[in-house]
Design a protein around this motif. Structure first.
Motif, PDB file in Angstrom:
ATOM      1  N   UNK A  89       0.815  -1.219   0.000  1.00 52.01           N
ATOM      2  CA  UNK A  89       0.000   0.000   0.000  1.00 52.01           C
ATOM      3  C   UNK A  89       0.848   1.269   0.000  1.00 52.01           C
ATOM      4  N   UNK A  90       2.150   1.121   0.246  1.00 54.19           N
ATOM      5  CA  UNK A  90       3.026   2.294   0.242  1.00 54.19           C
ATOM      6  C   UNK A  90       3.283   2.812  -1.167  1.00 54.19           C
ATOM      7  N   UNK A  91       2.947   2.018  -2.179  1.00 54.50           N
ATOM      8  CA  UNK A  91       3.271   2.403  -3.545  1.00 54.50           C
ATOM      9  C   UNK A  91       2.053   2.946  -4.289  1.00 54.50           C
ATOM     10  N   UNK A  92       1.226   3.655  -3.568  1.00 54.75           N
ATOM     11  CA  UNK A  92       0.098   4.356  -4.164  1.00 54.75           C
ATOM     12  C   UNK A  92       0.394   5.846  -4.138  1.00 54.75           C
ATOM     13  N   UNK A  93      -0.364   6.588  -4.899  1.00 51.40           N
ATOM     14  CA  UNK A  93      -0.119   8.023  -5.000  1.00 51.40           C
ATOM     15  C   UNK A  93      -0.218   8.712  -3.643  1.00 51.40           C
ATOM     16  N   UNK A  94       0.737   9.592  -3.391  1.00 54.65           N
ATOM     17  CA  UNK A  94       0.680  10.410  -2.184  1.00 54.65           C
ATOM     18  C   UNK A  94       1.352   9.828  -0.964  1.00 54.65           C
ATOM     19  N   UNK A  95       1.868   8.591  -1.048  1.00 51.23           N
ATOM     20  CA  UNK A  95       2.525   7.969   0.102  1.00 51.23           C
ATOM     21  C   UNK A  95       4.008   8.340   0.101  1.00 51.23           C
ATOM     22  N   UNK A  96       4.487   8.816   1.249  1.00 53.95           N
ATOM     23  CA  UNK A  96       5.887   9.189   1.401  1.00 53.95           C
ATOM     24  C   UNK A  96       6.660   7.977   1.927  1.00 53.95           C
ATOM     25  N   UNK A  97       7.464   7.360   1.064  1.00 55.31           N
ATOM     26  CA  UNK A  97       8.197   6.151   1.459  1.00 55.31           C
ATOM     27  C   UNK A  97       9.142   6.409   2.618  1.00 55.31           C
ATOM     28  N   UNK A  98       9.806   7.531   2.589  1.00 54.10           N
ATOM     29  CA  UNK A  98      10.744   7.861   3.659  1.00 54.10           C
ATOM     30  C   UNK A  98      10.009   7.955   4.993  1.00 54.10           C
ATOM     31  N   UNK A 125      17.213   9.439  -0.104  1.00 54.18           N
ATOM     32  CA  UNK A 125      17.751  10.794   0.051  1.00 54.18           C
ATOM     33  C   UNK A 125      18.754  11.135  -1.046  1.00 54.18           C
ATOM     34  N   UNK A 126      19.434  10.118  -1.580  1.00 52.67           N
ATOM     35  CA  UNK A 126      20.436  10.341  -2.624  1.00 52.67           C
ATOM     36  C   UNK A 126      19.822  10.376  -4.027  1.00 52.67           C
ATOM     37  N   UNK A 127      18.509  10.199  -4.109  1.00 57.20           N
ATOM     38  CA  UNK A 127      17.838  10.278  -5.405  1.00 57.20           C
ATOM     39  C   UNK A 127      17.476   8.953  -6.030  1.00 57.20           C
ATOM     40  N   UNK A 128      17.694   7.852  -5.309  1.00 60.10           N
ATOM     41  CA  UNK A 128      17.317   6.548  -5.825  1.00 60.10           C
ATOM     42  C   UNK A 128      15.808   6.372  -5.870  1.00 60.10           C
ATOM     43  N   UNK A 129      15.322   5.629  -6.853  1.00 58.69           N
ATOM     44  CA  UNK A 129      13.894   5.370  -6.996  1.00 58.69           C
ATOM     45  C   UNK A 129      13.579   3.938  -6.572  1.00 58.69           C
ATOM     46  N   UNK A 130      12.503   3.766  -5.808  1.00 59.90           N
ATOM     47  CA  UNK A 130      12.063   2.438  -5.394  1.00 59.90           C
ATOM     48  C   UNK A 130      10.680   2.194  -5.983  1.00 59.90           C
ATOM     49  N   UNK A 131      10.546   1.077  -6.715  1.00 58.24           N
ATOM     50  CA  UNK A 131       9.280   0.767  -7.380  1.00 58.24           C
ATOM     51  C   UNK A 131       8.788  -0.619  -6.991  1.00 58.24           C
TER      52      UNK A 131
END
Length: 242
Positions: A89-98, A125-131
């Motif tokens: 559920x963290x990978x829906x719009x508006x969720x802040x992974x950090x 924080x370094x700009x990596x993307x998690x999908x």
């Protein structure tokens, strides 16, 4: 970089040279160095091993390899299937992974989990993307068709169809052993044969007497997903943006 394709893209493979991992805990850095070399980034294997952060228990994580690549100016995306660390559920719009990782950190205090969390926070924080996307043949093909190798953390036990291992002494034992994780690089596929081309840092592995071999794509996907047992279960996509 060498690509060989058929008009219908039924087959694609590019040249990728991989060294032998020096010991049982350096498969990750060895794969990372192979990807760097593919991009003509001539960092030595010894330097990669020295610079990549490791777990207190030994070995490393894909996210730690990703952090090293980010520090060298690469664009890095991590496709994760590790439900122990990430909730779908963290990978829906508006969720802040950090924000979610920081909140989860308050409730899960095992040392390895905390160390992994810190690495993911650094990655973001370094700009990596998690999908979090469906892991299937199309996803693997789409990435390879862009000329990008896939560094993947998976279950060696399932990939090799071998006995589990006693980690402390690195011996196979079907009774005393536990599942083992591993890193390999996917550098091609054959759509007609339904296989993927693997560059493996482990020489004389249980699946092949060579470091380059083909494996059934479905078996590979299963091995990646079962990597969740050892904090793996991911695809690390490192793209050269220079």
């Amino acid at each position: 970089m060498v690509n060989r394709t058929t008009p219908g893209l039924d087959f694609k493979s590019f040249e990728l040279k991989i060294q032998r991992q020096p010991n049982d805990e350096t498969c990750g850095p060895t794969c990372l160095q192979a990807v760097y070399q593919y991009y003509d980034d001539e960092l030595s294997l010894n330097d990669v091993i020295k610079q990549v952060k490791t777990l207190n228990t030994g070995g490393t994580l894909a996210v730690m390899l990703g952090n090293h690549a980010l520090s060298r100016g690469y664009e890095v995306t991590l496709f994760t299937y590790n439900l122990m660390m990430f909730d779908p559920t963290w990978f829906t719009n508006g969720v802040d992974l950090k924000e979610k990782l920081l909140e989860q950190r308050k409730h899960k205090q095992k040392k390895k989990f905390l160390q992994a969390t810190d690495a993911y926070l650094k990655f973001i924080e370094a700009g990596g993307q998690i999908k979090f996307e469906e892991l299937n043949v199309k996803l693997i093909r789409d990435i390879l068709n862009k000329g990008i190798p896939i560094l993947t953390g998976l279950s060696a036990t399932y990939l090799y169809n071998c006995a589990r291992e006693i980690g402390e002494i690195n011996e196979y034992d079907d009774v005393k052993g536990t599942p083992a994780g591993h890193f390999v690089v996917i550098h091609g596929y054959d759509q007609l044969k339904k296989t993927a081309q693997i560059a493996d840092p482990l020489s004389e592995n249980p699946l092949s007497d060579k470091q380059y071999y083909a494996v059934n794509l479905q078996r590979l996907i299963n091995a990646i997903l079962l990597g969740i047992v050892t904090y793996d279960a991911n695809l690390l996509i490192i793209k050269n943006v220079s």
